[in-house]
Design a protein around this motif. Structure first.
Motif, PDB file in Angstrom:
ATOM      1  N   GLU A 170      30.214  -8.491  23.226  1.00 30.13           N
ATOM      2  CA  GLU A 170      30.687  -9.431  24.235  1.00 30.13           C
ATOM      3  C   GLU A 170      30.538  -8.781  25.618  1.00 30.13           C
ATOM      4  O   GLU A 170      30.695  -7.570  25.764  1.00 30.13           O
ATOM      5  N   VAL A 171      30.231  -9.572  26.631  1.00 33.17           N
ATOM      6  CA  VAL A 171      30.114  -9.064  27.993  1.00 33.17           C
ATOM      7  C   VAL A 171      31.343  -9.488  28.792  1.00 33.17           C
ATOM      8  O   VAL A 171      31.678 -10.681  28.847  1.00 33.17           O
ATOM      9  N   VAL A 172      32.031  -8.521  29.386  1.00 32.95           N
ATOM     10  CA  VAL A 172      33.243  -8.799  30.154  1.00 32.95           C
ATOM     11  C   VAL A 172      33.188  -8.005  31.461  1.00 32.95           C
ATOM     12  O   VAL A 172      32.478  -7.004  31.563  1.00 32.95           O
ATOM     13  N   ARG A 173      33.961  -8.453  32.445  1.00 30.58           N
ATOM     14  CA  ARG A 173      33.993  -7.797  33.751  1.00 30.58           C
ATOM     15  C   ARG A 173      35.416  -7.268  34.013  1.00 30.58           C
ATOM     16  O   ARG A 173      36.394  -7.984  33.832  1.00 30.58           O
ATOM     17  N   ARG A 174      35.508  -6.022  34.471  1.00 31.89           N
ATOM     18  CA  ARG A 174      36.801  -5.427  34.782  1.00 31.89           C
ATOM     19  C   ARG A 174      37.095  -5.551  36.279  1.00 31.89           C
ATOM     20  O   ARG A 174      36.227  -5.963  37.061  1.00 31.89           O
ATOM     21  N   ILE A 175      38.304  -5.161  36.701  1.00 32.67           N
ATOM     22  CA  ILE A 175      38.679  -5.287  38.105  1.00 32.67           C
ATOM     23  C   ILE A 175      38.324  -4.045  38.916  1.00 32.67           C
ATOM     24  O   ILE A 175      38.374  -4.072  40.147  1.00 32.67           O
ATOM     25  N   SER A 176      37.963  -2.956  38.270  1.00 33.83           N
ATOM     26  CA  SER A 176      37.591  -1.733  38.976  1.00 33.83           C
ATOM     27  C   SER A 176      36.082  -1.672  39.160  1.00 33.83           C
ATOM     28  O   SER A 176      35.318  -2.340  38.459  1.00 33.83           O
ATOM     29  N   GLY A 177      35.644  -0.845  40.100  1.00 37.97           N
ATOM     30  CA  GLY A 177      34.223  -0.669  40.337  1.00 37.97           C
ATOM     31  C   GLY A 177      33.592   0.251  39.312  1.00 37.97           C
ATOM     32  O   GLY A 177      34.131   0.495  38.233  1.00 37.97           O
ATOM     33  N   GLY A 178      32.425   0.787  39.648  1.00 40.06           N
ATOM     34  CA  GLY A 178      31.738   1.684  38.729  1.00 40.06           C
ATOM     35  C   GLY A 178      30.710   0.966  37.887  1.00 40.06           C
ATOM     36  O   GLY A 178      30.398  -0.201  38.105  1.00 40.06           O
ATOM     37  N   GLY A 179      30.199   1.697  36.899  1.00 43.87           N
ATOM     38  CA  GLY A 179      29.074   1.217  36.128  1.00 43.87           C
ATOM     39  C   GLY A 179      29.445   0.584  34.803  1.00 43.87           C
ATOM     40  O   GLY A 179      30.596   0.639  34.347  1.00 43.87           O
ATOM     41  N   ALA A 180      28.449  -0.013  34.171  1.00 41.00           N
ATOM     42  CA  ALA A 180      28.630  -0.673  32.885  1.00 41.00           C
ATOM     43  C   ALA A 180      28.867   0.356  31.786  1.00 41.00           C
ATOM     44  O   ALA A 180      28.259   1.427  31.776  1.00 41.00           O
ATOM     45  N   MET A 181      29.749   0.016  30.848  1.00 37.46           N
ATOM     46  CA  MET A 181      30.058   0.869  29.708  1.00 37.46           C
ATOM     47  C   MET A 181      29.812   0.080  28.426  1.00 37.46           C
ATOM     48  O   MET A 181      30.325  -1.028  28.270  1.00 37.46           O
ATOM     49  N   MET A 182      29.030   0.665  27.521  1.00 40.98           N
ATOM     50  CA  MET A 182      28.835   0.066  26.207  1.00 40.98           C
ATOM     51  C   MET A 182      29.927   0.586  25.286  1.00 40.98           C
ATOM     52  O   MET A 182      29.929   1.751  24.895  1.00 40.98           O
ATOM     53  N   MET A 183      30.872  -0.282  24.961  1.00 38.11           N
ATOM     54  CA  MET A 183      32.037   0.119  24.185  1.00 38.11           C
ATOM     55  C   MET A 183      31.921  -0.442  22.772  1.00 38.11           C
ATOM     56  O   MET A 183      32.282  -1.586  22.510  1.00 38.11           O
ATOM     57  N   GLU A 184      31.371   0.369  21.884  1.00 39.45           N
ATOM     58  CA  GLU A 184      31.198  -0.044  20.503  1.00 39.45           C
ATOM     59  C   GLU A 184      32.445   0.293  19.712  1.00 39.45           C
ATOM     60  O   GLU A 184      32.966   1.410  19.809  1.00 39.45           O
ATOM     61  N   LYS A 185      32.925  -0.666  18.952  1.00 43.06           N
ATOM     62  CA  LYS A 185      34.173  -0.462  18.219  1.00 43.06           C
ATOM     63  C   LYS A 185      34.073   0.794  17.356  1.00 43.06           C
ATOM     64  O   LYS A 185      33.090   1.036  16.665  1.00 43.06           O
ATOM     65  N   GLY A 186      35.132   1.603  17.444  1.00 44.85           N
ATOM     66  CA  GLY A 186      35.200   2.827  16.666  1.00 44.85           C
ATOM     67  C   GLY A 186      34.450   4.001  17.255  1.00 44.85           C
ATOM     68  O   GLY A 186      34.554   5.115  16.732  1.00 44.85           O
ATOM     69  N   ASN A 187      33.696   3.783  18.346  1.00 57.70           N
ATOM     70  CA  ASN A 187      32.834   4.851  18.844  1.00 57.70           C
ATOM     71  C   ASN A 187      33.123   5.270  20.286  1.00 57.70           C
ATOM     72  O   ASN A 187      32.316   5.972  20.898  1.00 57.70           O
ATOM     73  N   VAL A 188      34.252   4.832  20.835  1.00 57.50           N
ATOM     74  CA  VAL A 188      34.636   5.258  22.174  1.00 57.50           C
ATOM     75  C   VAL A 188      36.112   5.643  22.185  1.00 57.50           C
ATOM     76  O   VAL A 188      36.901   5.189  21.356  1.00 57.50           O
ATOM     77  N   VAL A 189      36.459   6.502  23.135  1.00 57.29           N
ATOM     78  CA  VAL A 189      37.856   6.833  23.416  1.00 57.29           C
ATOM     79  C   VAL A 189      38.121   6.368  24.841  1.00 57.29           C
ATOM     80  O   VAL A 189      37.529   6.889  25.791  1.00 57.29           O
TER      81      VAL A 189
END
Length: 352
Positions: A170-189
């Motif tokens: 899913e593609v979502v937008r956060r309120i902070s700046g910075g770059g895109a993060m690929m957040m795969e379930k189980g594979n990020v902290v």
């Protein structure tokens, strides 16, 4: 006017403490101390003398320049710098608080959808700023995968829609700046800090990144990762980048600071989902984006859960944090914010 007291822990370095008076709007009787190293001993007097008589309105650059100019030839500062002393002075003058001035909570609740994570960030940071919640460290749990883009990024420039659909991101937008993060379930902290603005008073925006993440460097080192902070917002090791930070300061007086670190990573999948071009990595000294990240799994051999527990232990040991949870009221407010903001096309495609 009462004496002024300021402290600044250099990220990856030593503690700098400064005490002084302000008389007729100038600094008087400054006394610098700390657990740093300085040669020769007499150079400490040089630092005090450089601060004496400076206008209290001096900014950090002016203070650091005065210290550098006042140091004798051959003086060596280890674990701190003229800039670090300047930050301690500015924190004293702006009535900055320290970590241990607060009661901290650590929240590590069950997984929620990506949009709800983003809404919780806004709700909890706002409430901390308003004094309605204790300062909080929250770890995110994931049972869905998402690409989280920065507040000012273009969706079409950052995400390959075919790759995202292929792998269920899913593609979502956060309120902070910075770059895109690929957040795969189980594979990020991923964790978020919600802190009052007073904690980062006297720090530049850039300095506050390293300041707020110094604890996680200590936590990573406790599990064998030689972690360092790379300006502006990268957490790295000799083996490669581990993750990145983003930050947002809210009108309520709250500060949102969040970090995502790779636990495990499919580099080829990342290159299919994210549009990472040559320009983005042109200053990294590497040939491809696939070589930029070295995950925590390969560096530690630990499970993701064990890494999070080690980080929670570090934070609790440093700051006396207690376990907490998102309240039903906070969750309801965040769910309403998902409906009104984070799930809307107007928000996601505000930068098409």
């Amino acid at each position: 006017m009462p004496p002024f007291h300021g402290e600044y822990k250099v990220p990856g370095g030593k503690l700098v403490v400064v005490d002084f008076d302000v008389v007729d709007d100038v600094i008087r009787a400054p006394r610098v101390a700390g657990d740093f190293f300085l040669e020769p001993d007499e150079a400490l007097g040089d630092i005090d003398a450089a601060l004496e008589g400076l206008p209290a309105a001096s900014d950090a650059k002016q203070i650091a320049a005065a210290i550098s100019a006042g140091l004798r030839d051959g003086a060596v500062m280890l674990g701190f710098s003229a800039e670090a002393v300047a930050v301690a002075v500015r924190r004293a003058l702006t009535d900055a608080r320290s970590w241990t001035d607060y009661e901290w909570e650590i929240v590590h609740d069950a997984a929620v959808p990506p949009r709800l994570h983003l809404a919780l960030d806004e709700v909890l940071a706002t409430r901390v700023g308003e004094g309605r919640r204790k300062p909080t460290l929250r770890f995110w749990e994931w049972d869905e995968s998402a690409v989280v883009i920065g507040s000012f990024q273009s969706v079409k420039n950052e995400v390959d829609p075919e790759g995202a659909e292929k792998y269920g991101f899913e593609v979502v937008r956060r309120i902070s700046g910075g770059g895109a993060m690929m957040m795969e379930k189980g594979n990020v902290v991923t964790y978020s800090l919600y802190v009052p603005a007073e904690l980062v008073q006297g720090l530049s925006f850039a300095d506050s990144y390293a300041f707020l993440d110094d604890w996680v460097l200590q936590g990573l080192r406790s599990i064998g990762v030689e972690a360092t902070y790379q300006p502006l917002n990268d957490i790295a090791s000799p083996l490669g980048k581990i993750g990145g930070a983003a930050q947002k300061r809210l009108g309520s007086g709250g500060v949102l600071h969040h970090v995502t670190m790779a636990y495990d990573l499919d580099n080829e999948k990342m290159l299919e989902v994210l549009r990472i071009g040559r320009e983005k990595i042109s200053d990294k000294g590497i040939a491809s984006a696939a070589k930029r990240v070295d995950p925590l799994r390969s560096q530690t051999g630990l499970s993701r859960a064990a890494i999070i527990e080690a980080l929670k232990h570090t934070f609790a040991a440093l700051y006396g944090a207690k376990p907490g949870a998102v309240t039903a009221d906070e969750l309801a407010e965040a769910e309403a914010l998902v409906a009104s903001k984070f799930s809307t096309p107007d928000w996601l495609y505000r930068v098409p």
